[in-house]
Design a protein around this motif. Structure first.
Motif, mmCIF file in Angstrom:
data_model
loop_
_atom_site.group_PDB
_atom_site.id
_atom_site.type_symbol
_atom_site.label_atom_id
_atom_site.label_comp_id
_atom_site.label_asym_id
_atom_site.label_seq_id
_atom_site.Cartn_x
_atom_site.Cartn_y
_atom_site.Cartn_z
ATOM 1 N N THR A 139 -14.965 9.003 -6.891
ATOM 2 C CA THR A 139 -13.580 9.313 -6.547
ATOM 3 C C THR A 139 -13.466 10.725 -5.976
ATOM 4 O O THR A 139 -12.703 10.961 -5.027
ATOM 5 C CB THR A 139 -12.675 9.174 -7.785
ATOM 6 O OG1 THR A 139 -12.861 7.882 -8.372
ATOM 7 C CG2 THR A 139 -11.212 9.353 -7.416
ATOM 8 N N TYR A 143 -11.943 11.383 -2.093
ATOM 9 C CA TYR A 143 -10.661 12.061 -1.885
ATOM 10 C C TYR A 143 -10.810 13.589 -1.842
ATOM 11 O O TYR A 143 -9.806 14.302 -1.868
ATOM 12 C CB TYR A 143 -9.676 11.659 -2.993
ATOM 13 C CG TYR A 143 -9.313 10.196 -2.937
ATOM 14 C CD1 TYR A 143 -8.310 9.725 -2.098
ATOM 15 C CD2 TYR A 143 -10.009 9.264 -3.720
ATOM 16 C CE1 TYR A 143 -7.990 8.372 -2.047
ATOM 17 C CE2 TYR A 143 -9.694 7.911 -3.670
ATOM 18 C CZ TYR A 143 -8.689 7.477 -2.826
ATOM 19 O OH TYR A 143 -8.383 6.121 -2.777
ATOM 20 N N ILE A 156 -2.895 11.992 -5.973
ATOM 21 C CA ILE A 156 -4.200 12.240 -6.604
ATOM 22 C C ILE A 156 -4.138 11.839 -8.080
ATOM 23 O O ILE A 156 -5.036 11.165 -8.600
ATOM 24 C CB ILE A 156 -4.610 13.717 -6.474
ATOM 25 C CG1 ILE A 156 -4.833 14.081 -5.007
ATOM 26 C CG2 ILE A 156 -5.851 14.012 -7.308
ATOM 27 C CD1 ILE A 156 -6.014 13.387 -4.362
#
Length: 352
Positions: A139, A143, A156
């Motif tokens: 992750t 991102y 987020i």
């Protein structure tokens, strides 16, 4: 998702405990400690210790007690009680020592129990304990997440939402541990209270849920400290990453600490890099120079505690298992261990 075992209930229990201590409940009755026995010469021969419900501390306590046994002391079975009570008990003489002093993290516990008037930190049992926040690397890479401050962005935060309320679920630690205080402080200091939810409860149980979700390919976010078994399974820069914090901000009891105290390899992790020491009753140390010298000498490397933590996780977690692990640890370092024992004996003229 495992939630706290009733967060409000836990907070009430902690408040009630503090109230009880303030009212002066006799700790001897509370934890069932027996009176200290002495020889005719007046020297303490029975040693009383305690550790928290972090089971790895039992391993460390057993190693220290094996040395005390070889030095002629009689050892009571260690108690398992909460950190604040351990400090007060050692200060009041209901316990003689504990291996649970985290020098910077436990400043408040130390001072509230009477500080250096009653207590003394001795030796360095395990150096360089690291704490902070970790998330899964998958992750993080997808991102471009590197800093806790990024969780102010609801998009987020939602990536780590496991209960559908829109907030990131940050796995914390046991109520009453100082890390709980620091995490709550961080969420407020960094403006994250609206986007991040602090999940607290039994740390071992919470980590089991983290591991389950990781194996299922889900995003994970959790507080961690080393040494601990999780670092032997989820490895930094392979499985997980450390999150940096935007700036150092710590509770009042750690107000004198700076970014230098919270940084590792150029990353500001937000928690103090700490070392584990033995905390002991000052009168006990004065009466027992041999024990004091032993406390100054014994050391357990962090990697050994990692391995012990993994054994415990894999099922070898009974008191008998942990005692056996401690005896094996001593046997594997017999020459060094014996040298510590012989050096400690020199601190006392008479036999114990």
């Amino acid at each position: 998702m495992i939630k706290t075992l009733g967060e409000d209930l836990m907070k009430r229990q902690v408040r009630q405990l503090i109230k009880q201590l303030t009212l002066g409940i006799t700790l001897t009755a509370l934890i069932g400690l027996s009176a200290c026995e002495s020889t005719s010469s007046g020297k303490t021969t029975k040693v009383r210790s305690a550790h928290s419900n972090w089971i790895e501390e039992q391993f460390q306590t057993e190693i220290v007690n094996i040395g005390l046994e070889k030095l002629g002391y009689e050892i009571e079975k260690p108690k398992e009680i909460d950190y604040p009570i351990i400090y007060v008990s050692v200060a009041n003489g209901d316990l003689d020592y504990s291996t649970i002093n985290y020098e910077k993290s436990h400043i408040e516990f130390f001072e509230n129990a009477g500080g250096s008037k009653k207590l003394e930190r001795v030796g360095v049992l395990t150096p360089d304990g690291i704490q902070g926040y970790q998330i899964d690397k998958k992750t993080a890479d997808k991102y471009n997440i590197t800093n806790l401050q990024q969780f102010k962005d609801p998009k987020i935060a939602k990536l780590f939402d496991t209960d559908g309320n829109g907030k990131a679920n940050l796995i914390g630690c046991n109520p009453g541990w100082f890390c709980e205080v620091v995490i709550d402080h961080h969420l407020k200091a960094y403006g994250l209270e609206d986007t991040v939810e602090h999940i607290r409860g039994q740390y071992i149980v919470l980590l089991a849920d983290v591991m389950t979700r990781y194996k299922q390919g889900e995003s994970i976010m959790y507080y961690t400290y080393q040494p601990h078994w999780i670092s032997t399974i989820l490895k930094p820069d392979q499985d997980i990453i450390w999150l940096e914090v935007p700036f150092t901000s710590l509770p009042e009891s750690q107000k004198g600490l700076t970014e230098k105290d919270t940084s590792v390899d150029g990353k500001n992790l937000g928690f103090t890099v700490d070392r584990q020491r033995i905390v002991a009753n000052k009168k006990f140390l004065a009466a027992n120079p041999v024990a004091k010298r032993w406390f100054e000498l014994v050391q357990i490397p962090a990697e050994d505690i990692n391995l012990e933590s993994l054994k415990i996780k894999e099922g070898e977690s009974s008191p008998e298992d942990i005692r056996r692990h401690a005896e094996e640890w001593v046997e594997n370092r017999q020459e060094l261990f014996d040298s510590w024992v012989e050096e400690a004996k020199k601190a006392g003229g008479d036999s114990i």
